[in-house]
Motif scaffolding. Sequence first.
Motif, PDB file in Angstrom:
ATOM      1  N   LEU A   1      -6.135  -7.563   2.563  1.00 51.68           N
ATOM      2  CA  LEU A   1      -6.431  -7.303   3.809  1.00 51.68           C
ATOM      3  C   LEU A   1      -7.310  -5.704   3.465  1.00 51.68           C
ATOM      4  O   LEU A   1      -8.182  -4.986   4.684  1.00 51.68           O
ATOM      5  CB  LEU A   1      -6.196  -7.068   4.442  1.00 51.68           C
ATOM      6  CG  LEU A   1      -5.743  -8.776   5.533  1.00 51.68           C
ATOM      7  CD1 LEU A   1      -4.672  -8.990   6.667  1.00 51.68           C
ATOM      8  CD2 LEU A   1      -7.199  -9.803   5.975  1.00 51.68           C
ATOM      9  N   GLN A   2      -5.915  -4.795   3.303  1.00 53.46           N
ATOM     10  CA  GLN A   2      -6.579  -3.457   3.142  1.00 53.46           C
ATOM     11  C   GLN A   2      -7.642  -3.385   2.044  1.00 53.46           C
ATOM     12  O   GLN A   2      -8.849  -2.489   2.396  1.00 53.46           O
ATOM     13  CB  GLN A   2      -5.166  -2.513   2.343  1.00 53.46           C
ATOM     14  CG  GLN A   2      -5.278  -1.380   2.591  1.00 53.46           C
ATOM     15  CD  GLN A   2      -5.588  -0.511   3.766  1.00 53.46           C
ATOM     16  OE1 GLN A   2      -5.340  -1.311   4.848  1.00 53.46           O
ATOM     17  NE2 GLN A   2      -6.857   0.550   3.275  1.00 53.46           N
ATOM     18  N   GLU A   3      -7.743  -4.064   0.631  1.00 51.59           N
ATOM     19  CA  GLU A   3      -8.729  -3.905  -0.010  1.00 51.59           C
ATOM     20  C   GLU A   3      -9.924  -4.438   0.556  1.00 51.59           C
ATOM     21  O   GLU A   3     -11.261  -3.305   0.252  1.00 51.59           O
ATOM     22  CB  GLU A   3      -8.675  -4.354  -1.236  1.00 51.59           C
ATOM     23  CG  GLU A   3      -6.900  -4.340  -2.189  1.00 51.59           C
ATOM     24  CD  GLU A   3      -6.794  -4.571  -2.863  1.00 51.59           C
ATOM     25  OE1 GLU A   3      -6.916  -4.972  -4.506  1.00 51.59           O
ATOM     26  OE2 GLU A   3      -6.359  -6.404  -2.945  1.00 51.59           O
ATOM     27  N   GLN A   4     -10.095  -4.720   1.233  1.00 54.11           N
ATOM     28  CA  GLN A   4     -11.220  -5.729   2.192  1.00 54.11           C
ATOM     29  C   GLN A   4     -11.935  -4.652   3.559  1.00 54.11           C
ATOM     30  O   GLN A   4     -12.887  -4.360   3.124  1.00 54.11           O
ATOM     31  CB  GLN A   4     -10.962  -6.635   3.189  1.00 54.11           C
ATOM     32  CG  GLN A   4     -10.574  -7.717   2.190  1.00 54.11           C
ATOM     33  CD  GLN A   4     -10.501  -9.157   3.046  1.00 54.11           C
ATOM     34  OE1 GLN A   4     -11.000  -9.685   4.542  1.00 54.11           O
ATOM     35  NE2 GLN A   4      -9.687 -10.178   3.111  1.00 54.11           N
ATOM     36  N   LYS A   5     -10.999  -3.791   3.436  1.00 53.97           N
ATOM     37  CA  LYS A   5     -11.119  -2.889   4.494  1.00 53.97           C
ATOM     38  C   LYS A   5     -12.313  -1.791   4.406  1.00 53.97           C
ATOM     39  O   LYS A   5     -12.644  -1.031   4.838  1.00 53.97           O
ATOM     40  CB  LYS A   5     -10.073  -2.125   5.383  1.00 53.97           C
ATOM     41  CG  LYS A   5     -10.520  -1.216   6.245  1.00 53.97           C
ATOM     42  CD  LYS A   5      -9.186  -0.797   7.144  1.00 53.97           C
ATOM     43  CE  LYS A   5      -9.194   0.129   8.206  1.00 53.97           C
ATOM     44  NZ  LYS A   5      -7.589   0.602   8.852  1.00 53.97           N
TER      45      LYS A   5
ATOM     46  N   ILE B   1     -18.699  -7.847   9.441  1.00 58.49           N
ATOM     47  CA  ILE B   1     -18.765  -7.929   8.236  1.00 58.49           C
ATOM     48  C   ILE B   1     -17.474  -8.432   7.164  1.00 58.49           C
ATOM     49  O   ILE B   1     -16.234  -8.206   7.863  1.00 58.49           O
ATOM     50  CB  ILE B   1     -19.005  -6.302   7.295  1.00 58.49           C
ATOM     51  CG1 ILE B   1     -20.590  -5.985   7.516  1.00 58.49           C
ATOM     52  CG2 ILE B   1     -19.337  -6.837   5.496  1.00 58.49           C
ATOM     53  CD1 ILE B   1     -20.655  -4.298   6.676  1.00 58.49           C
ATOM     54  N   THR B   2     -18.009  -9.620   7.414  1.00 55.48           N
ATOM     55  CA  THR B   2     -16.769 -10.248   5.991  1.00 55.48           C
ATOM     56  C   THR B   2     -16.543  -9.771   4.607  1.00 55.48           C
ATOM     57  O   THR B   2     -17.810 -10.438   3.884  1.00 55.48           O
ATOM     58  CB  THR B   2     -16.987 -12.206   6.701  1.00 55.48           C
ATOM     59  OG1 THR B   2     -17.370 -12.050   8.623  1.00 55.48           O
ATOM     60  CG2 THR B   2     -15.479 -13.209   6.072  1.00 55.48           C
ATOM     61  N   VAL B   3     -15.921 -10.438   4.103  1.00 52.95           N
ATOM     62  CA  VAL B   3     -15.583 -10.083   2.255  1.00 52.95           C
ATOM     63  C   VAL B   3     -14.927 -11.701   2.142  1.00 52.95           C
ATOM     64  O   VAL B   3     -14.099 -11.990   3.169  1.00 52.95           O
ATOM     65  CB  VAL B   3     -14.672  -9.344   2.229  1.00 52.95           C
ATOM     66  CG1 VAL B   3     -14.847  -8.949   0.812  1.00 52.95           C
ATOM     67  CG2 VAL B   3     -15.011  -8.225   2.803  1.00 52.95           C
ATOM     68  N   ASP B   4     -15.699 -12.063   1.347  1.00 55.02           N
ATOM     69  CA  ASP B   4     -15.199 -13.785   0.163  1.00 55.02           C
ATOM     70  C   ASP B   4     -15.733 -13.182  -1.275  1.00 55.02           C
ATOM     71  O   ASP B   4     -16.084 -12.504  -1.708  1.00 55.02           O
ATOM     72  CB  ASP B   4     -16.269 -14.542   1.067  1.00 55.02           C
ATOM     73  CG  ASP B   4     -15.164 -15.667   0.715  1.00 55.02           C
ATOM     74  OD1 ASP B   4     -14.514 -16.183   0.542  1.00 55.02           O
ATOM     75  OD2 ASP B   4     -15.821 -16.703   0.654  1.00 55.02           O
ATOM     76  N   THR B   5     -14.407 -13.510  -2.553  1.00 55.44           N
ATOM     77  CA  THR B   5     -14.186 -13.430  -3.624  1.00 55.44           C
ATOM     78  C   THR B   5     -13.978 -14.999  -3.950  1.00 55.44           C
ATOM     79  O   THR B   5     -13.262 -15.554  -3.832  1.00 55.44           O
ATOM     80  CB  THR B   5     -12.935 -12.739  -3.535  1.00 55.44           C
ATOM     81  OG1 THR B   5     -12.157 -13.156  -2.621  1.00 55.44           O
ATOM     82  CG2 THR B   5     -13.652 -11.311  -2.539  1.00 55.44           C
ATOM     83  N   PHE B   6     -14.593 -15.278  -5.256  1.00 59.91           N
ATOM     84  CA  PHE B   6     -14.382 -16.668  -6.063  1.00 59.91           C
ATOM     85  C   PHE B   6     -13.481 -15.841  -7.584  1.00 59.91           C
ATOM     86  O   PHE B   6     -14.234 -14.780  -8.505  1.00 59.91           O
ATOM     87  CB  PHE B   6     -15.364 -16.764  -6.190  1.00 59.91           C
ATOM     88  CG  PHE B   6     -15.721 -17.769  -5.099  1.00 59.91           C
ATOM     89  CD1 PHE B   6     -15.649 -18.390  -4.653  1.00 59.91           C
ATOM     90  CD2 PHE B   6     -17.193 -17.157  -4.327  1.00 59.91           C
ATOM     91  CE1 PHE B   6     -16.337 -19.075  -3.154  1.00 59.91           C
ATOM     92  CE2 PHE B   6     -17.529 -17.354  -3.092  1.00 59.91           C
ATOM     93  CZ  PHE B   6     -17.446 -18.555  -3.169  1.00 59.91           C
ATOM     94  N   GLY B   7     -13.046 -16.498  -7.537  1.00 58.72           N
ATOM     95  CA  GLY B   7     -11.976 -15.983  -8.787  1.00 58.72           C
ATOM     96  C   GLY B   7     -10.647 -14.711  -8.722  1.00 58.72           C
ATOM     97  O   GLY B   7      -9.802 -14.696  -9.780  1.00 58.72           O
ATOM     98  N   LYS B   8     -10.692 -14.687  -7.760  1.00 65.45           N
ATOM     99  CA  LYS B   8      -9.647 -13.372  -7.254  1.00 65.45           C
ATOM    100  C   LYS B   8      -8.970 -13.467  -5.755  1.00 65.45           C
ATOM    101  O   LYS B   8      -9.507 -13.709  -5.221  1.00 65.45           O
ATOM    102  CB  LYS B   8      -9.874 -12.083  -8.026  1.00 65.45           C
ATOM    103  CG  LYS B   8     -10.774 -11.649  -7.141  1.00 65.45           C
ATOM    104  CD  LYS B   8     -10.628 -10.631  -7.210  1.00 65.45           C
ATOM    105  CE  LYS B   8     -11.753  -9.175  -6.814  1.00 65.45           C
ATOM    106  NZ  LYS B   8     -12.007  -7.429  -7.539  1.00 65.45           N
ATOM    107  N   VAL B   9      -7.303 -12.788  -5.228  1.00 66.66           N
ATOM    108  CA  VAL B   9      -7.868 -12.760  -3.976  1.00 66.66           C
ATOM    109  C   VAL B   9      -6.909 -11.179  -3.737  1.00 66.66           C
ATOM    110  O   VAL B   9      -6.345 -10.194  -4.485  1.00 66.66           O
ATOM    111  CB  VAL B   9      -5.960 -12.906  -3.499  1.00 66.66           C
ATOM    112  CG1 VAL B   9      -6.252 -13.063  -2.013  1.00 66.66           C
ATOM    113  CG2 VAL B   9      -6.329 -14.935  -4.143  1.00 66.66           C
ATOM    114  N   ILE B  10      -7.711 -10.588  -2.550  1.00 69.08           N
ATOM    115  CA  ILE B  10      -8.323  -8.903  -2.120  1.00 69.08           C
ATOM    116  C   ILE B  10      -7.222  -8.961  -1.028  1.00 69.08           C
ATOM    117  O   ILE B  10      -7.066  -9.463   0.091  1.00 69.08           O
ATOM    118  CB  ILE B  10      -9.156  -8.665  -2.453  1.00 69.08           C
ATOM    119  CG1 ILE B  10      -9.679  -8.751  -1.665  1.00 69.08           C
ATOM    120  CG2 ILE B  10      -9.877  -8.320  -3.626  1.00 69.08           C
ATOM    121  CD1 ILE B  10     -11.283  -8.108  -1.341  1.00 69.08           C
TER     122      ILE B  10
END
Length: 221
Positions: free
Chosen positions: A49-53, A38-47
């Motif tokens: 690695l801990q938040e992605q996890k 599972i890959t997390v990608d965002t537009f409009g903000k940066v999160i």
Amino acid sequence: MYELWGEGGSYEELKESILSYPDERKLPYLDSNSTFRITVDTFGKVISLQEQKELIQGFTYIPFKGKVNLRNPDHNFWLIEIDNSEGNNGLPPVVQKTMFFGREVGVSDRKLIPTYELKSRTYLGPTAMDAEIAFLMANQALATPGKLVYDPFVGTGSILVAAAHFGAMTMGADIDIRVVRDGRGPDRNVWSNFKQYGLEMPVGLLRADNNLPPWRPGLKE
């Protein structure tokens, strides 16, 4: 390109959307004999690695039975979040905050462009189609092995080259006999473009006027 399993304006809405997606569409990609990522990608903000996890761990309601493989998984899943939290000069946000979750179906192969770019092609004409556009058209036509792609305005063969790359049989026609027969010599013609890339040669190249196609009803030899 993704198969969308769910979307929502919040993660609770996303969960409801994913759970309502038909099981017969999901279960073939969740079995114990396959691996996933599972890959997390965002537009409009940066999160972080801990938040992605933490976001990934929130998908416990999806019954993944296979093992995680971060390098070469059988199935890639994506969580994509579009955020409107950043300021927009006091104007309403262009897009609403939305989360999407889906299975990766296909990705672009950018290395094709430098391989097939026109500046290195053996035979070109004044209207030769850009390689990227030709590959887009071949994709839209679903060019695959076992299919025949016919270009009634073949020119120097850009569309047929792209279709042949994907394994399709090709055939073309042009009203200009010099294009389909002669080119600029025995080593600079439509056929040499296929030879340059090691592609299957066209089934045939015809001199024909598309206003009077060669297979029109009632045609006699």
